[in-house]
Design a protein around this motif. Sequence first.
Motif, PDB file in Angstrom:
ATOM      1  N   ALA A  92      -2.409  -8.451  -9.567  1.00 34.05           N
ATOM      2  CA  ALA A  92      -2.209  -7.460  -8.506  1.00 34.05           C
ATOM      3  C   ALA A  92      -0.737  -7.323  -8.157  1.00 34.05           C
ATOM      4  O   ALA A  92      -0.232  -6.204  -7.974  1.00 34.05           O
ATOM      5  N   GLN A  93      -0.037  -8.427  -8.081  1.00 36.97           N
ATOM      6  CA  GLN A  93       1.391  -8.372  -7.775  1.00 36.97           C
ATOM      7  C   GLN A  93       2.172  -7.719  -8.902  1.00 36.97           C
ATOM      8  O   GLN A  93       3.105  -6.948  -8.661  1.00 36.97           O
ATOM      9  N   ARG A  94       1.794  -8.012 -10.132  1.00 40.16           N
ATOM     10  CA  ARG A  94       2.472  -7.369 -11.257  1.00 40.16           C
ATOM     11  C   ARG A  94       2.202  -5.870 -11.265  1.00 40.16           C
ATOM     12  O   ARG A  94       3.095  -5.073 -11.582  1.00 40.16           O
ATOM     13  N   MET A  95       1.003  -5.461 -10.902  1.00 38.56           N
ATOM     14  CA  MET A  95       0.696  -4.041 -10.868  1.00 38.56           C
ATOM     15  C   MET A  95       1.520  -3.330  -9.804  1.00 38.56           C
ATOM     16  O   MET A  95       1.985  -2.199 -10.017  1.00 38.56           O
ATOM     17  N   GLU A  96       1.707  -3.965  -8.667  1.00 44.60           N
ATOM     18  CA  GLU A  96       2.545  -3.376  -7.623  1.00 44.60           C
ATOM     19  C   GLU A  96       3.982  -3.204  -8.113  1.00 44.60           C
ATOM     20  O   GLU A  96       4.634  -2.193  -7.826  1.00 44.60           O
ATOM     21  N   ASN A  97       4.455  -4.174  -8.854  1.00 44.82           N
ATOM     22  CA  ASN A  97       5.792  -4.087  -9.424  1.00 44.82           C
ATOM     23  C   ASN A  97       5.877  -2.940 -10.424  1.00 44.82           C
ATOM     24  O   ASN A  97       6.844  -2.155 -10.417  1.00 44.82           O
ATOM     25  N   ARG A  98       4.864  -2.813 -11.275  1.00 42.46           N
ATOM     26  CA  ARG A  98       4.843  -1.710 -12.245  1.00 42.46           C
ATOM     27  C   ARG A  98       4.841  -0.355 -11.546  1.00 42.46           C
ATOM     28  O   ARG A  98       5.532   0.585 -11.967  1.00 42.46           O
ATOM     29  N   LYS A  99       4.044  -0.244 -10.497  1.00 36.39           N
ATOM     30  CA  LYS A  99       3.960   1.020  -9.760  1.00 36.39           C
ATOM     31  C   LYS A  99       5.293   1.359  -9.102  1.00 36.39           C
ATOM     32  O   LYS A  99       5.714   2.530  -9.089  1.00 36.39           O
ATOM     33  N   ALA A 100       5.962   0.355  -8.553  1.00 34.12           N
ATOM     34  CA  ALA A 100       7.255   0.590  -7.898  1.00 34.12           C
ATOM     35  C   ALA A 100       8.296   1.073  -8.907  1.00 34.12           C
ATOM     36  O   ALA A 100       9.069   2.005  -8.628  1.00 34.12           O
TER      37      ALA A 100
END
Length: 403
Positions: free
Chosen positions: A226-234
Amino acid sequence: MYYIYKKIVITLQTEIHNVFTMKKLLSAMLVASLFTACQNKENDNQINESMNTKLQLTQEWDKTFPKSDKVDHKKVTFHNRYGIELAADMYTPKNADGKLAAIAVSGPFGAVKEQSSGLYAQHMAERGFITIAFDPSFTGESGGEPRRMASPDINTEDFLAAVDFLSIQDNVDAERIGIIGICGFGGMAVNAAAIDPRIKGTVAMTMYDMSKVNVEGYFASENTSAQRMENRKAIAAQRIADYKAGTYQRAGGVVDPLPNDAPWFVKDYYAYYKTERGYHKRSGNSNDGWNTIGCQSFLNQPLLAWAHEIENPVLLIHGEKAHSRYFSEYAFEKMTGKKPFNSSVAECATANEIPTGKYAGSYKEGNKELLIIPGASHVDLYDDVAGVIPYDKIESFFNDNLK
């Protein structure tokens, strides 16, 4: 065309009774025709691309360290396989005779050759090696657009290109070339050693694994999907913003002014990059840093994936109290399959509280070694202020392995 093709097939079927063999023959014919076309040197449409981009090189001494009277210095350039022209400082021992062993140096991540890498290169030249300290692609005086981008592939290639360059120098023994990577380029140096057997010895100083820190965050603090996905989205959103703006947002270098409650290792970085000790006008870390999207590729391109297949010697050197020490421990384990000692990430994160000598020492497995410097921090291995860089050990390592 179909009729001609059908006749060929019928003829082949008559002469070759095994269908599998026929397929192999057809494939071989196709490959042969393509190979012939690729090898046609008389093709009037052949394009000869120039790899010699003109760089603007500063000729005055503008390093963060004094010039040695024991070496000769000059600026040189070379290109990588992507056609990017790289700028370097070459250091040669005075009165050098014959073909010498050579070392290419780069790092830290976000620094320039006028900082730590140049200091290491000059020291090693004083000890009898021909050395170059180079600016990686997209940084410093080297070429590459847009500026301040990073790439696990291209930045690894930069080391390989340095080996190309050194290999053809009249005063270099091409069979005796090594590399030194500092901080984030320590990880890149280990990656280069995994792909290029011409590198006969590798030293990684106070290394970062830039893939690991981008994927997991510091001390695995962002190590969930989930944290990696937030980073990807940013990053994806920032790409759109940059594209609309026609420019790239910078992430910022070392924080300035320094908050009173900054972590001790951030204060360490500040003491080097933001003061007269290590500041340089072309250094990203000293100024406005990398592009915000500049490290995106590290999210799914692991640097040390094939470290376990490195056959040539590798020396990892880290400070006992460095916040980043766990990167070298991880690299040692990746290369050897063995942990150097039982320590926790948490202990590395609060390393100023570790009693000096608790983890200090040398850990060896085959031709791989992890050397922990007692009481040293990450930045202590950037320059000579603390006086703890083990130049004698580095010299001995290369003398033993570049032969």
